[in-house]
Design a protein around this motif. Structure first.
Motif, PDB file in Angstrom:
ATOM      1  N   GLY A 276      96.555  -5.743 -13.616  1.00 30.27           N
ATOM      2  CA  GLY A 276      96.558  -4.320 -13.963  1.00 30.27           C
ATOM      3  C   GLY A 276      96.346  -4.115 -15.446  1.00 30.27           C
ATOM      4  O   GLY A 276      95.649  -4.862 -16.105  1.00 30.27           O
ATOM      5  N   GLY A 277      96.994  -3.123 -16.014  1.00 33.23           N
ATOM      6  CA  GLY A 277      96.804  -2.795 -17.417  1.00 33.23           C
ATOM      7  C   GLY A 277      97.941  -3.291 -18.278  1.00 33.23           C
ATOM      8  O   GLY A 277      98.816  -4.030 -17.843  1.00 33.23           O
ATOM      9  N   GLY A 278      97.921  -2.871 -19.533  1.00 39.33           N
ATOM     10  CA  GLY A 278      99.006  -3.123 -20.477  1.00 39.33           C
ATOM     11  C   GLY A 278      99.286  -4.582 -20.743  1.00 39.33           C
ATOM     12  O   GLY A 278      98.409  -5.353 -21.093  1.00 39.33           O
ATOM     13  N   ILE A 279     100.547  -4.955 -20.588  1.00 41.38           N
ATOM     14  CA  ILE A 279     101.020  -6.302 -20.892  1.00 41.38           C
ATOM     15  C   ILE A 279     100.309  -7.341 -20.026  1.00 41.38           C
ATOM     16  O   ILE A 279      99.952  -8.413 -20.513  1.00 41.38           O
ATOM     17  N   ALA A 280     100.076  -7.027 -18.755  1.00 46.07           N
ATOM     18  CA  ALA A 280      99.403  -7.975 -17.863  1.00 46.07           C
ATOM     19  C   ALA A 280      98.001  -8.310 -18.381  1.00 46.07           C
ATOM     20  O   ALA A 280      97.579  -9.468 -18.368  1.00 46.07           O
ATOM     21  N   ARG A 281      97.287  -7.315 -18.874  1.00 45.23           N
ATOM     22  CA  ARG A 281      95.945  -7.556 -19.430  1.00 45.23           C
ATOM     23  C   ARG A 281      96.034  -8.374 -20.717  1.00 45.23           C
ATOM     24  O   ARG A 281      95.216  -9.258 -20.950  1.00 45.23           O
ATOM     25  N   LEU A 282      97.010  -8.058 -21.557  1.00 48.52           N
ATOM     26  CA  LEU A 282      97.200  -8.820 -22.787  1.00 48.52           C
ATOM     27  C   LEU A 282      97.438 -10.289 -22.461  1.00 48.52           C
ATOM     28  O   LEU A 282      96.814 -11.175 -23.046  1.00 48.52           O
ATOM     29  N   VAL A 283      98.337 -10.541 -21.527  1.00 48.04           N
ATOM     30  CA  VAL A 283      98.650 -11.924 -21.165  1.00 48.04           C
ATOM     31  C   VAL A 283      97.431 -12.605 -20.561  1.00 48.04           C
ATOM     32  O   VAL A 283      97.053 -13.703 -20.958  1.00 48.04           O
ATOM     33  N   ARG A 284      96.788 -11.962 -19.608  1.00 43.22           N
ATOM     34  CA  ARG A 284      95.656 -12.569 -18.886  1.00 43.22           C
ATOM     35  C   ARG A 284      94.469 -12.844 -19.802  1.00 43.22           C
ATOM     36  O   ARG A 284      93.869 -13.906 -19.765  1.00 43.22           O
TER      37      ARG A 284
END
Length: 142
Positions: free
Chosen positions: A51-59
């Protein structure tokens, strides 16, 4: 903590954490495909659509951030670990990271060119250089 031990920890730990992040979030990257071919079996991560936010940063960025950070410490040890060499290690790391990203525009290294990758890696490299500088100054004052 001795300076060399401090640097080695700041190389190994981020590399391992970055590898684990890739393992669980990015089954389509060269690193994970290489591990899969060595193991001879598919990798099942259980991670669905990011998804967005932190998940995108991590991925998309965290592994690159960690590896860029570790690169500065490795270069610092390689070029000679004194205060004058922090800048040299930082400059080499930034140039190397930018070149690796630009190479992704060609078929030589598969990947997706992203200016944001260059920015986040340069930021991580700057943070590493500041930490080294602070650590070196503190060690010099003792």
């Amino acid at each position: 903590m001795k300076k060399k031990t401090f640097c080695i920890f700041n190389i190994i730990f981020p590399l391992l954490v970055g590898a684990v992040i890739y393992w669980f979030t990015s089954t389509d990257v060269i690193f994970v495909e290489a591990v899969r071919s060595i193991l001879g079996r598919p990798i099942h991560t259980g991670i669905g659509n990011i998804g967005g936010g932190i998940a995108r940063l991590v991925r998309y960025y965290m592994s690159d951030i960690l590896w860029a950070y570790a690169l500065v410490f490795a270069l610092y040890l390689a070029v000679g670990s004194n205060a004058a060499r922090v800048k040299t290690a930082f400059v080499i790391a930034v140039v190397f990271s930018a070149v690796m990203e630009v190479i992704q525009l060609s078929p030589v290294i598969p990947g997706t060119f992203d200016v944001i990758d260059i920015l986040v890696e340069a930021t991580a490299e700057a943070i590493a250089a500041l930490i080294i500088k602070k650590q070196y100054e503190e060690a010099s004052n003792i």
